[in-house]
Design a protein around this motif. Structure first.
Motif, PDB file in Angstrom:
ATOM      1  N   ALA A  70      38.478  43.741  45.012  1.00 59.83           N
ATOM      2  CA  ALA A  70      37.667  44.941  44.763  1.00 59.83           C
ATOM      3  C   ALA A  70      37.695  45.333  43.293  1.00 59.83           C
ATOM      4  O   ALA A  70      36.667  45.740  42.732  1.00 59.83           O
ATOM      5  CB  ALA A  70      38.179  46.090  45.633  1.00 59.83           C
ATOM      6  N   SER A  71      38.863  45.208  42.655  1.00 56.43           N
ATOM      7  CA  SER A  71      38.957  45.558  41.230  1.00 56.43           C
ATOM      8  C   SER A  71      38.138  44.598  40.376  1.00 56.43           C
ATOM      9  O   SER A  71      37.510  45.018  39.391  1.00 56.43           O
ATOM     10  CB  SER A  71      40.418  45.561  40.773  1.00 56.43           C
ATOM     11  OG  SER A  71      40.967  44.256  40.773  1.00 56.43           O
ATOM     12  N   SER A 113      29.805  46.404  44.519  1.00 57.04           N
ATOM     13  CA  SER A 113      30.640  47.106  45.486  1.00 57.04           C
ATOM     14  C   SER A 113      31.076  46.138  46.575  1.00 57.04           C
ATOM     15  O   SER A 113      30.268  45.324  47.027  1.00 57.04           O
ATOM     16  CB  SER A 113      29.884  48.272  46.125  1.00 57.04           C
ATOM     17  OG  SER A 113      29.526  49.221  45.138  1.00 57.04           O
ATOM     18  N   PRO A 114      32.358  46.205  46.990  1.00 55.14           N
ATOM     19  CA  PRO A 114      32.801  45.361  48.100  1.00 55.14           C
ATOM     20  C   PRO A 114      31.982  45.655  49.357  1.00 55.14           C
ATOM     21  O   PRO A 114      31.556  46.782  49.582  1.00 55.14           O
ATOM     22  CB  PRO A 114      34.269  45.762  48.295  1.00 55.14           C
ATOM     23  CG  PRO A 114      34.667  46.438  47.019  1.00 55.14           C
ATOM     24  CD  PRO A 114      33.420  47.078  46.488  1.00 55.14           C
ATOM     25  N   LEU A 138      35.447  42.878  41.480  1.00 61.53           N
ATOM     26  CA  LEU A 138      34.035  43.148  41.761  1.00 61.53           C
ATOM     27  C   LEU A 138      33.543  44.395  41.027  1.00 61.53           C
ATOM     28  O   LEU A 138      32.395  44.461  40.589  1.00 61.53           O
ATOM     29  CB  LEU A 138      33.834  43.311  43.268  1.00 61.53           C
ATOM     30  CG  LEU A 138      33.965  42.038  44.114  1.00 61.53           C
ATOM     31  CD1 LEU A 138      33.893  42.373  45.594  1.00 61.53           C
ATOM     32  CD2 LEU A 138      32.885  41.024  43.740  1.00 61.53           C
ATOM     33  N   LYS A 139      34.428  45.366  40.887  1.00 63.82           N
ATOM     34  CA  LYS A 139      34.064  46.579  40.151  1.00 63.82           C
ATOM     35  C   LYS A 139      33.702  46.243  38.712  1.00 63.82           C
ATOM     36  O   LYS A 139      32.768  46.822  38.142  1.00 63.82           O
ATOM     37  CB  LYS A 139      35.228  47.573  40.194  1.00 63.82           C
ATOM     38  CG  LYS A 139      34.928  48.897  39.525  1.00 63.82           C
ATOM     39  CD  LYS A 139      36.098  49.862  39.653  1.00 63.82           C
ATOM     40  CE  LYS A 139      35.803  51.193  38.972  1.00 63.82           C
ATOM     41  NZ  LYS A 139      36.954  52.137  39.077  1.00 63.82           N
ATOM     42  N   GLU A 140      34.446  45.296  38.117  1.00 67.33           N
ATOM     43  CA  GLU A 140      34.123  44.871  36.749  1.00 67.33           C
ATOM     44  C   GLU A 140      32.750  44.213  36.687  1.00 67.33           C
ATOM     45  O   GLU A 140      32.078  44.256  35.656  1.00 67.33           O
ATOM     46  CB  GLU A 140      35.188  43.892  36.247  1.00 67.33           C
ATOM     47  CG  GLU A 140      36.522  44.517  35.930  1.00 67.33           C
ATOM     48  CD  GLU A 140      36.456  45.468  34.741  1.00 67.33           C
ATOM     49  OE1 GLU A 140      35.874  45.071  33.705  1.00 67.33           O
ATOM     50  OE2 GLU A 140      36.968  46.595  34.849  1.00 67.33           O
ATOM     51  N   GLY A 179      30.344  45.165  38.558  1.00 65.67           N
ATOM     52  CA  GLY A 179      29.357  46.152  38.973  1.00 65.67           C
ATOM     53  C   GLY A 179      28.880  45.950  40.391  1.00 65.67           C
ATOM     54  O   GLY A 179      27.774  46.369  40.762  1.00 65.67           O
ATOM     55  N   GLU A 215      42.325  44.303  47.810  1.00 62.30           N
ATOM     56  CA  GLU A 215      42.441  45.296  46.734  1.00 62.30           C
ATOM     57  C   GLU A 215      42.144  44.673  45.374  1.00 62.30           C
ATOM     58  O   GLU A 215      41.430  45.250  44.548  1.00 62.30           O
ATOM     59  CB  GLU A 215      43.845  45.890  46.748  1.00 62.30           C
ATOM     60  CG  GLU A 215      44.082  46.946  45.679  1.00 62.30           C
ATOM     61  CD  GLU A 215      45.493  47.523  45.728  1.00 62.30           C
ATOM     62  OE1 GLU A 215      45.843  48.282  44.815  1.00 62.30           O
ATOM     63  OE2 GLU A 215      46.240  47.194  46.683  1.00 62.30           O
TER      64      GLU A 215
END
Length: 227
Positions: free
Chosen positions: A209-210, A218-219, A212-214, A216, A206
């Motif tokens: 994933a947060s 996707s997991p 990786l979102k920063e 740009g 979790e």
């Protein structure tokens, strides 16, 4: 001891069930002076702020605590939060910096000597305040993160029955890294924490994933789970 027991009960239990009664108990305890007054007024400040939203009342109590115990980090934190809620951001920032500096000195003393009971909570509070300051500033904070590395290497949070404190530690550190523009560092650190047994796989996934979102990104989703 009876007075201190009354303060603890009012500060941690009664405040949720009957905050008005908690205030009455704490006001009575504060009349004892000394340590009891410091503890009671600190608890009063938190109740005024969190339970009633009374910024003036909370500010009064925290300032009184700082008169009695200059530099007390808990009171600096409480006062800074009242100033932030009141819109006085410069004063809030200065208060958070003072609190963080005090907590960092405490952790540095643990590293240099004996680690006392409750040291893990001091480290977590230090991280919480660093995050609040980073949010307020929108950027870097004056925190020596080698203190956090020490806490992790010393495995301060292994004494708990579960991994909740480890999860809280790495969640806060991840948040701090993201707020200060270091998502790649966060991903690397989280993967190392998972490999080292500090983070359960589901929590690591979790948090990664947060981060990786920063970035740009996707997991990667296993083929069997694609919709």
């Amino acid at each position: 001891m009876a007075v201190l027991d009354d303060i603890r009960h009012a500060a941690f239990e009664l405040r949720h069930d009957d905050p008005q009664e908690a205030v009455r108990v704490l006001r009575t305890a504060a009349q004892q002076g000394g340590e009891a007054e410091v503890l009671a007024r600190g608890a009063l400040g938190e109740i005024y702020l969190d339970e009633f939203g009374d910024l003036d009342g909370a500010e009064h109590e925290f300032r009184r605590v700082l008169q009695l115990a200059p530099g007390l980090s808990a009171a600096e934190i409480g006062l800074a939060r009242t100033r932030r809620e009141a819109g006085n951001l410069d004063e809030a920032e200065a208060g958070f910096v003072r609190a963080m500096e005090g907590l960092a000195r405490d952790v540095a003393s643990f590293r240099a000597g004996t680690v006392p009971a409750g040291a893990e909570e001091v480290v977590l509070t230090l991280l919480e305040i660093a995050v609040e300051l980073a949010e307020l500033r929108g950027g870097a904070v004056p925190l020596d993160e080698e203190l956090l590395d020490w806490a992790a290497s010393r495995r301060l949070f292994d004494n708990e029955e579960d991994q909740d404190d480890w999860v809280r530690f790495h969640a806060l550190w991840t948040q701090l890294r993201l707020l200060t523009g270091r998502p790649e560092e966060a991903v690397t650190a989280l993967r190392e924490a998972e490999r080292g047994g500090q983070l359960p796989p589901e929590n690591a996934k979790e948090l990664i994933a947060s981060a990786l979102k920063e970035l740009g990104v996707s997991p990667v989703v296993p083929l069997g789970r694609r919709s």
